[in-house]
Design an enzyme around this catalytic site. Sequence first.
Site, PDB file in Angstrom:
ATOM      1  N   GLU A 148       0.838  -1.207   0.000  1.00 29.29           N
ATOM      2  CA  GLU A 148       0.000   0.000   0.000  1.00 29.29           C
ATOM      3  C   GLU A 148       0.870   1.253   0.000  1.00 29.29           C
ATOM      4  O   GLU A 148       1.974   1.238   0.546  1.00 29.29           O
ATOM      5  CB  GLU A 148      -0.892   0.012   1.255  1.00 29.29           C
ATOM      6  CG  GLU A 148      -2.336  -0.367   0.988  1.00 29.29           C
ATOM      7  CD  GLU A 148      -3.142   0.737   0.298  1.00 29.29           C
ATOM      8  OE1 GLU A 148      -2.590   1.504  -0.517  1.00 29.29           O
ATOM      9  OE2 GLU A 148      -4.343   0.829   0.592  1.00 29.29           O
ATOM     10  N   ASP A 149       0.367   2.319  -0.564  1.00 27.57           N
ATOM     11  CA  ASP A 149       1.116   3.578  -0.554  1.00 27.57           C
ATOM     12  C   ASP A 149       1.069   4.231   0.822  1.00 27.57           C
ATOM     13  O   ASP A 149       2.083   4.603   1.389  1.00 27.57           O
ATOM     14  CB  ASP A 149       0.598   4.541  -1.639  1.00 27.57           C
ATOM     15  CG  ASP A 149      -0.924   4.694  -1.645  1.00 27.57           C
ATOM     16  OD1 ASP A 149      -1.607   4.080  -0.801  1.00 27.57           O
ATOM     17  OD2 ASP A 149      -1.435   5.439  -2.502  1.00 27.57           O
ATOM     18  N   PHE A 167      -1.792  16.400   3.416  1.00 27.57           N
ATOM     19  CA  PHE A 167      -2.144  15.672   2.196  1.00 27.57           C
ATOM     20  C   PHE A 167      -0.936  15.681   1.261  1.00 27.57           C
ATOM     21  O   PHE A 167      -0.488  16.738   0.827  1.00 27.57           O
ATOM     22  CB  PHE A 167      -3.370  16.278   1.511  1.00 27.57           C
ATOM     23  CG  PHE A 167      -3.895  15.373   0.446  1.00 27.57           C
ATOM     24  CD1 PHE A 167      -4.668  14.268   0.772  1.00 27.57           C
ATOM     25  CD2 PHE A 167      -3.587  15.599  -0.888  1.00 27.57           C
ATOM     26  CE1 PHE A 167      -5.123  13.401  -0.212  1.00 27.57           C
ATOM     27  CE2 PHE A 167      -4.049  14.728  -1.874  1.00 27.57           C
ATOM     28  CZ  PHE A 167      -4.818  13.634  -1.532  1.00 27.57           C
ATOM     29  N   ASP A 207      -1.756  10.609  -5.822  1.00 27.25           N
ATOM     30  CA  ASP A 207      -2.399  11.646  -6.643  1.00 27.25           C
ATOM     31  C   ASP A 207      -3.288  12.583  -5.849  1.00 27.25           C
ATOM     32  O   ASP A 207      -3.636  12.328  -4.688  1.00 27.25           O
ATOM     33  CB  ASP A 207      -3.287  10.971  -7.688  1.00 27.25           C
ATOM     34  CG  ASP A 207      -4.579  10.424  -7.062  1.00 27.25           C
ATOM     35  OD1 ASP A 207      -4.500   9.750  -6.010  1.00 27.25           O
ATOM     36  OD2 ASP A 207      -5.671  10.697  -7.600  1.00 27.25           O
ATOM     37  N   ASP A 249      -4.073   5.755   6.229  1.00 27.68           N
ATOM     38  CA  ASP A 249      -4.596   7.004   6.794  1.00 27.68           C
ATOM     39  C   ASP A 249      -5.662   6.645   7.836  1.00 27.68           C
ATOM     40  O   ASP A 249      -5.352   6.415   9.001  1.00 27.68           O
ATOM     41  CB  ASP A 249      -5.139   7.837   5.633  1.00 27.68           C
ATOM     42  CG  ASP A 249      -5.603   9.214   6.045  1.00 27.68           C
ATOM     43  OD1 ASP A 249      -5.236   9.668   7.140  1.00 27.68           O
ATOM     44  OD2 ASP A 249      -6.335   9.845   5.265  1.00 27.68           O
TER      45      ASP A 249
HETATM   46  P1  5GP Z   1      -7.414   5.019   4.306  1.00 28.72           P
HETATM   47  O1  5GP Z   1      -8.421   4.012   3.829  1.00 28.72           O
HETATM   48  O2  5GP Z   1      -6.371   4.467   5.209  1.00 28.72           O
HETATM   49  O3  5GP Z   1      -8.072   6.254   4.856  1.00 28.72           O
HETATM   50  O4  5GP Z   1      -6.689   5.595   3.051  1.00 28.72           O
HETATM   51  C1  5GP Z   1      -5.905   4.841   2.305  1.00 28.72           C
HETATM   52  C2  5GP Z   1      -5.824   5.386   0.905  1.00 28.72           C
HETATM   53  O5  5GP Z   1      -6.206   6.761   0.807  1.00 28.72           O
HETATM   54  C3  5GP Z   1      -4.403   5.340   0.486  1.00 28.72           C
HETATM   55  O6  5GP Z   1      -4.106   4.100  -0.097  1.00 28.72           O
HETATM   56  C4  5GP Z   1      -4.314   6.482  -0.493  1.00 28.72           C
HETATM   57  O7  5GP Z   1      -4.684   6.021  -1.768  1.00 28.72           O
HETATM   58  C5  5GP Z   1      -5.319   7.480   0.008  1.00 28.72           C
HETATM   59  N1  5GP Z   1      -4.679   8.538   0.827  1.00 28.72           N
HETATM   60  C6  5GP Z   1      -4.665   8.686   2.167  1.00 28.72           C
HETATM   61  N2  5GP Z   1      -3.954   9.765   2.543  1.00 28.72           N
HETATM   62  C7  5GP Z   1      -3.489  10.310   1.400  1.00 28.72           C
HETATM   63  C8  5GP Z   1      -2.646  11.449   1.114  1.00 28.72           C
HETATM   64  O8  5GP Z   1      -2.150  12.203   1.966  1.00 28.72           O
HETATM   65  N3  5GP Z   1      -2.396  11.675  -0.214  1.00 28.72           N
HETATM   66  C9  5GP Z   1      -2.888  10.896  -1.202  1.00 28.72           C
HETATM   67  N4  5GP Z   1      -2.561  11.230  -2.459  1.00 28.72           N
HETATM   68  N5  5GP Z   1      -3.663   9.810  -0.979  1.00 28.72           N
HETATM   69  C10 5GP Z   1      -3.948   9.525   0.314  1.00 28.72           C
HETATM   70 MG    MG Z   2      -3.996   3.505  -1.918  1.00 29.83          MG
END
Ligand code: 5GP
Ligand code: MG
Length: 182
Positions: free
Chosen positions: A101-102, A154, A161, A105
Amino acid sequence: MNPDIQSVLLTEEQIQQGIARLAQQINTDFGLTQGQSLTVICVLRGSVLFFSDLIQKLCGDIRLEFLNASSYGMSDVSSGSVNVNYASNFEVENKNVLIVEDIVDTGCSLDALTKLIKSRQPAQVKTVCLLDKPSRRKIEIQADYTGFVIPDEFVVGYGMDFAQRYRNLPYIGILKKSVYQK
Ligand code: 5GP
Ligand code: MG
């Protein structure tokens, strides 16, 4: 530097150093240095650059699978629900699996993906994320391997992206608020 970027959070060099450290741990933990096999899952599209650089540093018998996960749309906050599409055959039964995963969050995506892969009866599932933003967690989950813990900003670049832009930046930068608070 791209004019929409407020500041660089991680340079190319810092990213590569972090990946080398993660790869070393993964090579050891999964016995990859002894020729064991590992199926590595790329979570499109955000983790594509991280995935590409990471797999080149893994040894052993490495297989690749791809899936598409999306939750964001045109916003900077997660919608909470995660859509998944398989983009490859997806053979994970009885295999050692690593989800790439990137960024983690709220934790919703990683939680949903891990449950989904576990339902396909792999031998073992572990997760690696390049970035961790612990301040906004909704689900108490942590990746098994984390590259960098970052503040609640962010970020874009190195695959990540905003509205499909900035994925090609070689560094990770904090996006100017004026870009997404229009
Ligand atoms: P979660 O489900 O943990 O809230 O979010 C995971 C996904 O949200 C990540 O895989 C990513 O694609 C996107 N995401 C969360 N934070 C960021 C951020 O700061 N920048 C970007 N570009 N994507 C984010
Ligand atoms: Mg992602």
